[in-house]
Scaffold this active site. Structure first.
Site, PDB file in Angstrom:
ATOM      1  N   HIS A 104       0.845  -1.208   0.000  1.00  0.00           N
ATOM      2  CA  HIS A 104       0.000   0.000   0.000  1.00  0.00           C
ATOM      3  C   HIS A 104       0.881   1.260   0.000  1.00  0.00           C
ATOM      4  O   HIS A 104       0.605   2.225  -0.708  1.00  0.00           O
ATOM      5  CB  HIS A 104      -0.911   0.018   1.244  1.00  0.00           C
ATOM      6  CG  HIS A 104      -1.879  -1.129   1.308  1.00  0.00           C
ATOM      7  ND1 HIS A 104      -2.010  -1.932   2.423  1.00  0.00           N
ATOM      8  CD2 HIS A 104      -2.769  -1.613   0.401  1.00  0.00           C
ATOM      9  CE1 HIS A 104      -2.946  -2.849   2.204  1.00  0.00           C
ATOM     10  NE2 HIS A 104      -3.414  -2.681   0.976  1.00  0.00           N
ATOM     11  N   LYS A 151     -16.038  -8.503   6.260  1.00  0.00           N
ATOM     12  CA  LYS A 151     -14.850  -9.319   6.563  1.00  0.00           C
ATOM     13  C   LYS A 151     -14.557  -9.282   8.052  1.00  0.00           C
ATOM     14  O   LYS A 151     -14.839  -8.297   8.725  1.00  0.00           O
ATOM     15  CB  LYS A 151     -13.623  -8.729   5.856  1.00  0.00           C
ATOM     16  CG  LYS A 151     -13.558  -8.950   4.377  1.00  0.00           C
ATOM     17  CD  LYS A 151     -12.206  -8.453   3.875  1.00  0.00           C
ATOM     18  CE  LYS A 151     -12.211  -8.136   2.401  1.00  0.00           C
ATOM     19  NZ  LYS A 151     -11.028  -7.360   1.989  1.00  0.00           N
ATOM     20  N   ARG A 195      -1.834  -6.177  -8.094  1.00  0.00           N
ATOM     21  CA  ARG A 195      -0.612  -6.948  -7.835  1.00  0.00           C
ATOM     22  C   ARG A 195      -0.327  -7.944  -8.941  1.00  0.00           C
ATOM     23  O   ARG A 195       0.813  -8.204  -9.285  1.00  0.00           O
ATOM     24  CB  ARG A 195      -0.746  -7.722  -6.510  1.00  0.00           C
ATOM     25  CG  ARG A 195      -0.578  -6.841  -5.308  1.00  0.00           C
ATOM     26  CD  ARG A 195      -1.023  -7.540  -4.082  1.00  0.00           C
ATOM     27  NE  ARG A 195      -2.388  -8.019  -4.257  1.00  0.00           N
ATOM     28  CZ  ARG A 195      -3.107  -8.611  -3.334  1.00  0.00           C
ATOM     29  NH1 ARG A 195      -2.593  -8.844  -2.159  1.00  0.00           N
ATOM     30  NH2 ARG A 195      -4.343  -8.992  -3.567  1.00  0.00           N
ATOM     31  N   SER A 217      -2.488  -8.174   2.750  1.00  0.00           N
ATOM     32  CA  SER A 217      -2.854  -7.976   4.153  1.00  0.00           C
ATOM     33  C   SER A 217      -3.238  -9.297   4.805  1.00  0.00           C
ATOM     34  O   SER A 217      -2.865  -9.559   5.961  1.00  0.00           O
ATOM     35  CB  SER A 217      -4.030  -6.995   4.264  1.00  0.00           C
ATOM     36  OG  SER A 217      -3.643  -5.729   3.838  1.00  0.00           O
TER      37      SER A 217
HETATM   38  O1  PNS Z   1      -8.846  -3.442   0.255  1.00  0.00           O
HETATM   39  P1  PNS Z   1     -10.085  -4.014  -0.372  1.00  0.00           P
HETATM   40  O2  PNS Z   1     -10.856  -4.821   0.649  1.00  0.00           O
HETATM   41  O3  PNS Z   1      -9.801  -4.771  -1.624  1.00  0.00           O
HETATM   42  O4  PNS Z   1     -11.002  -2.727  -0.765  1.00  0.00           O
HETATM   43  C1  PNS Z   1     -12.261  -2.906  -1.384  1.00  0.00           C
HETATM   44  C2  PNS Z   1     -13.039  -1.583  -1.429  1.00  0.00           C
HETATM   45  C3  PNS Z   1     -13.061  -0.929  -0.073  1.00  0.00           C
HETATM   46  C4  PNS Z   1     -12.370  -0.645  -2.404  1.00  0.00           C
HETATM   47  C5  PNS Z   1     -14.477  -1.890  -1.947  1.00  0.00           C
HETATM   48  O5  PNS Z   1     -14.977  -2.975  -1.236  1.00  0.00           O
HETATM   49  C6  PNS Z   1     -15.424  -0.714  -1.762  1.00  0.00           C
HETATM   50  O6  PNS Z   1     -15.251   0.316  -2.364  1.00  0.00           O
HETATM   51  N1  PNS Z   1     -16.432  -0.894  -0.878  1.00  0.00           N
HETATM   52  C7  PNS Z   1     -17.384   0.137  -0.565  1.00  0.00           C
HETATM   53  C8  PNS Z   1     -18.793  -0.280  -0.975  1.00  0.00           C
HETATM   54  C9  PNS Z   1     -18.993  -0.039  -2.466  1.00  0.00           C
HETATM   55  O7  PNS Z   1     -18.869   1.067  -2.958  1.00  0.00           O
HETATM   56  N2  PNS Z   1     -19.328  -1.124  -3.198  1.00  0.00           N
HETATM   57  C10 PNS Z   1     -19.530  -1.023  -4.637  1.00  0.00           C
HETATM   58  C11 PNS Z   1     -18.242  -1.245  -5.401  1.00  0.00           C
HETATM   59  S1  PNS Z   1     -17.591  -2.832  -4.971  1.00  0.00           S
END
Ligand code: PNS
Length: 160
Positions: free
Chosen positions: A17, A41, A90, A128
């Site tokens: 990150h 999660k 990645r 992570s």
């Molecule tokens: O680090 P991650 O868990 O891969 O991040 C995922 C994240 C936070 C970017 C994604 O889950 C997100 O934006 N969640 C907020 C809810 C949302 O907007 N959902 C619609 C798009 S998935």
């Protein structure tokens, strides 16, 4: 001024990150690291702990802001009038998931652009979840996370 949001779970924030943030700052003027609050999660660190640790990493860096968000990323970006999302890739295996998120965000907020930054070879294996697992089983992850995070992981897992 070009502003962007770098959203994620960051449970915990890793050197992968860190590298994405460093490179994003070559493309945008200001970056908001946005920690997701409403995740299904099972997390190791609370959102506030994650914000605290990431803020420690970027203390003294005025171009980086650290906060949390709830609900849709598209709504968060719209409210802040930010039209750029940064995500790290990645490997090819990340692509399908990231593509689906991009398509959904783009549907919810048409002007929202996502800039994908590829992890370099040094960081492409860091995740992570693996960091969490290795650390919980007594493995050393000091070279995969910032010092503040390494300290916190040792505290949680009862090592000095
Ligand atoms: O680090 P991650 O868990 O891969 O991040 C995922 C994240 C936070 C970017 C994604 O889950 C997100 O934006 N969640 C907020 C809810 C949302 O907007 N959902 C619609 C798009 S998935």
């Amino acid at each position: 001024m070009k502003r962007a949001v770098y959203p994620g779970s960051f449970d915990p924030f890793t050197n992968g990150h860190l590298d994405i943030v460093r490179r994003a700052l070559q493309v945008v003027d200001h970056l908001t690291i946005a920690v997701l609050r409403n995740t299904s999660k099972k997390n190791l660190l609370s959102p506030d702990e994650r914000v605290e640790l990431i803020s420690e990493v970027y203390a003294g860096e005025p171009r980086v802001e650290v906060t949390t968000f709830q609900g849709l990323l598209a709504d968060f970006c719209r409210k802040r009038d930010t039209r750029i999302v940064i995500r790290g890739l990645r490997a090819v295996s990340d692509f399908d998931y990231e593509h689906a998120i991009f398509l959904m965000n783009n549907k919810l907020f048409h002007d929202l652009e996502t800039i994908f930054l590829m992890s370099n070879s040094e960081h492409s294996f860091i995740s992570s979840s693996i960091v969490k697992e290795v650390s919980s089983l007594g493995g050393n992850v000091d070279d995969q996370v910032p010092p503040a995070v390494a300290r916190k992981l040792k505290e949680i897992h009862g090592r000095s």
